[in-house]
Design an enzyme around this catalytic site. Structure first.
Site, short mmCIF file in Angstrom:
data_model
loop_
_atom_site.label_atom_id
_atom_site.label_comp_id
_atom_site.label_asym_id
_atom_site.label_seq_id
_atom_site.Cartn_x
_atom_site.Cartn_y
_atom_site.Cartn_z
N ASP A 186 0.29 0.84 4.27
CA ASP A 186 -0.81 0.27 3.47
C ASP A 186 -0.50 -1.19 3.13
OD1 ASP A 186 -2.10 2.94 3.21
OD2 ASP A 186 -0.25 3.36 2.15
N HIS B 5 -0.80 7.24 -1.43
CA HIS B 5 -1.23 6.94 -0.05
C HIS B 5 -2.48 7.78 0.22
CE1 HIS B 5 -1.44 6.13 4.18
NE2 HIS B 5 -1.43 7.43 4.43
#
Ligand code: NAD
Ligand code: LMR
Length: 329
Positions: free
Chosen positions: A160, A188
């Site tokens: 990410d 996440h």
């Protein structure tokens, strides 16, 4: 070359992230060009043949740094002597599966793997969980390894973080090296918060030059939904970028971060008001082989609300795995 190979265990070795990671690990991308590696691969019986095929190809590369490749279906054997562990294999969500079913199924994987790490891995073990739901799978593994310091269990939000850099660099039309100070907070998942409050582009505050509507709207959605965008576009979930990020994470953990901080999901110590124990993503640097959360960042109301939303999702997952008896109440 170092005489002693480092033992690395990777689970889910027959899958697509395993395929994207193992050749890079064996070629020195993780530990450098002087350190040999011993690979111990864990698969379930259905994935064994694919893992055997990967092992054949590893042999065919004649990597000078590759000491050996062994494949197991027993976690106790797979984690024997490991000082680095990539926990990639997980139970994906399938049609009709409720979240509790998914957590229960993954508890059946990450509980035994945590215990195997506790009982068989090297004292210096470092673990990264990639398999989803990664933060909560790391939490389950960590609770099942009471003799291992909790901070040795981490989960992957470096993907990410790298996405947040890449997408910003593209928008600002600068090289990725011009971007600094990004943090991905929380889970996440789609609730993650890629935070530009402290980000700089070419040493100037990013928010001074970006369209605020893009920076605090479209950008956040784009980064948080990137996994879904890859699935829709490519037809299967991210693999090479996920493997790359997992290697970035582990390499920086072992060798130290360069000047910039990165984003790491690790058991919270209460920093920034994030409840102790849950595995949340934070800004962190690796110093002397340990992740240290970057302290003292100011968090404005906009950021606070988004961090809380993602942390609340992690607390719900935490409560659900407690209720299922996957971690102690
Ligand atoms: P994949 O289906 O291609 O491979 C997974 C492999 O794991 C399969 O070969 C399967 O047999 C194996 N496996 C399943 N259970 C196992 C167990 N108990 N022990 C050992 N091996 C087991 O999937 P993939 O694309 O490699 O993705 C793996 C996981 O990573 C998924 O959960 C995916 O959602 C996740 N993921 C996470 C991130 C992240 O940023 N955290 C990014 C991408 C993918
Ligand atoms: C990703 O972020 O690419 C993955 O976590 C997506 C997924 O669901 O496997």
């Amino acid at each position: 070359m170092s005489a002693q190979p480092v033992t690395i265990t990777l689970t889910g070795a027959g899958g697509q992230i395993g395929y994207a990671a193992l050749f890079r690990i064996a070629s020195g991308a993780l530990l450098g060009s002087q350190q040999s590696v011993r690979l111990r691969l864990l698969e379930v019986p259905q994935g064994l043949q694919a893992a055997e095929g990967v092992a054949l190809e590893l042999t065919d590369c004649a990597f000078p740094l590759l000491h050996s490749v062994d494949i197991f279906t027993d976690p106790n054997a797979a984690f024997e002597g490991a000082s680095v562990a990539f926990l990639v294999g997980a139970r994906p969500r399938t049609a009709g599966m409720e979240r509790a079913d998914l957590l229960q199924a993954n508890g059946g994987i990450f509980g035994p793997q945590g215990r195997a790490i506790n009982d068989h891995a090297d004292d210096n073990i470092r673990v990264i969980v990639v398999g989803n739901p990664a933060n909560t799978n790391a939490l389950i593994a960590q609770h099942n390894a009471p003799d291992v310091p909790p901070e040795r269990f981490t989960a992957l939000t470096r993907l990410d973080h790298n996405r947040a850099i890449g997408i910003l660099a593209q928008e600002a039309r600068v090289h990725v090296s011009e971007i600094n100070g990004i943090t991905v907070w929380g889970n996440h998942s789609a609730t993650q918060y890629p935070d530009l409050s402290h980000a700089t582009i070419s040493n100037a505050p990013a928010l001074d030059t970006l369209d605020p509507l893009w920076a605090r709207g479209e950008y956040i959605r784009r980064v948080a939904q990137r996994g879904a965008e890859i699935i829709n576009t490519r037809g299967s979930s991210s693999a090479a970028s996920a493997a790359n990020a997992a290697i970035d994470h582990m390499r920086d953990w072992i060798s130290g971060t360069p000047q910039r901080w990165t984003s790491v999901a690790l058991p919270s110590d209460g920093s920034y008001g994030i409840p102790e124990g849950i595995v949340s993503s934070f800004p962190a640097r690796s110093v002397d082989g340990s992740w240290k959360i970057v302290q003292g960042l100011t968090i404005d109301l906009f950021s606070r609300e988004r961090i809380e939303a993602s942390v609340n999702e992690l607390l719900e997952e935490h409560n659900a795995v407690k209720a299922l008896g996957l971690i102690p109440a």
